[in-house]
Design a protein around this motif. Structure first.
Motif, mmCIF file in Angstrom:
data_model
loop_
_atom_site.group_PDB
_atom_site.id
_atom_site.type_symbol
_atom_site.label_atom_id
_atom_site.label_comp_id
_atom_site.label_asym_id
_atom_site.label_seq_id
_atom_site.Cartn_x
_atom_site.Cartn_y
_atom_site.Cartn_z
ATOM 1 N N SER A 1 0.825 -1.199 0.000
ATOM 2 C CA SER A 1 0.000 0.000 0.000
ATOM 3 C C SER A 1 0.862 1.253 0.000
ATOM 4 C CB SER A 1 -0.927 -0.002 1.222
ATOM 5 O OG SER A 1 -1.695 1.175 1.254
ATOM 6 N N SER A 2 1.901 1.213 0.795
ATOM 7 C CA SER A 2 2.819 2.347 0.856
ATOM 8 C C SER A 2 3.531 2.552 -0.483
ATOM 9 C CB SER A 2 3.846 2.119 1.966
ATOM 10 O OG SER A 2 4.733 3.198 2.041
ATOM 11 N N ALA A 3 3.925 1.461 -1.103
ATOM 12 C CA ALA A 3 4.594 1.554 -2.410
ATOM 13 C C ALA A 3 3.658 2.167 -3.449
ATOM 14 C CB ALA A 3 5.067 0.175 -2.862
ATOM 15 N N VAL A 4 2.395 1.758 -3.423
ATOM 16 C CA VAL A 4 1.421 2.318 -4.366
ATOM 17 C C VAL A 4 1.197 3.800 -4.065
ATOM 18 C CG1 VAL A 4 -0.993 2.231 -5.127
ATOM 19 C CG2 VAL A 4 0.289 0.111 -4.828
ATOM 20 N N ALA A 5 1.072 4.129 -2.784
ATOM 21 C CA ALA A 5 0.821 5.522 -2.391
ATOM 22 C C ALA A 5 1.981 6.435 -2.793
ATOM 23 C CB ALA A 5 0.583 5.614 -0.894
ATOM 24 N N ASN A 6 3.186 5.897 -2.766
ATOM 25 C CA ASN A 6 4.367 6.702 -3.082
ATOM 26 C C ASN A 6 4.837 6.572 -4.522
ATOM 27 O OD1 ASN A 6 4.575 7.698 -0.410
ATOM 28 N ND2 ASN A 6 5.562 5.792 0.230
ATOM 29 N N LEU B 1 -3.892 5.292 -8.269
ATOM 30 C CA LEU B 1 -2.943 5.073 -7.176
ATOM 31 C C LEU B 1 -3.571 5.367 -5.819
ATOM 32 C CD1 LEU B 1 0.298 6.572 -8.788
ATOM 33 C CD2 LEU B 1 -0.264 4.142 -8.453
ATOM 34 N N SER B 2 -4.321 6.446 -5.753
ATOM 35 C CA SER B 2 -4.981 6.806 -4.497
ATOM 36 C C SER B 2 -6.004 5.756 -4.086
ATOM 37 C CB SER B 2 -5.653 8.178 -4.641
ATOM 38 O OG SER B 2 -6.364 8.493 -3.479
ATOM 39 N N THR B 3 -6.807 5.333 -5.023
ATOM 40 C CA THR B 3 -7.851 4.338 -4.748
ATOM 41 C C THR B 3 -7.243 3.022 -4.283
ATOM 42 O OG1 THR B 3 -9.358 5.332 -6.339
ATOM 43 C CG2 THR B 3 -9.763 3.023 -5.768
#
Length: 99
Positions: A29-34, A52-54
């Protein structure tokens, strides 16, 4: 009610596995968020950012539910041990009256 066998090591191990999954999904999740969306064409930039946010929020929710499951399993086997121990102590106390 039929007697139930509670396999403490199995429940404890399941709790650890759920926690491991929670941590792995939190990392994802962190990788996607960043993730950097700047390399995309401006025409799709907003869609990429929304994607990415979703997915970051969705995976964080999955991670939280996995951690909640781990916590519940830990609480279950701990409560079982506490109750089993208390029951055995009471039996030992009462057994003294029967011997």
């Amino acid at each position: 009610m039929p007697e139930q066998f509670v396999d403490i090591p199995v429940i404890s191990n399941a709790a650890l596995l759920w926690l491991d999954q929670s941590q792995a999904v939190t990392s994802a999740s962190s990788a996607v968020a960043n993730a950097d969306s700047s390399g995309f064409d401006p025409a799709v930039g907003a869609a990429v950012t929304a994607f990415l946010s979703t997915w970051s929020e969705a995976t964080q929710g999955i991670a939280e539910r996995a951690e909640d499951t781990s916590d519940a399993l830990n609480a279950a086997w701990t409560a079982y041990i506490d109750n089993d121990y208390a029951g055995q102590e009471e039996f030992n106390r009462l057994f003294g009256y029967m011997s």
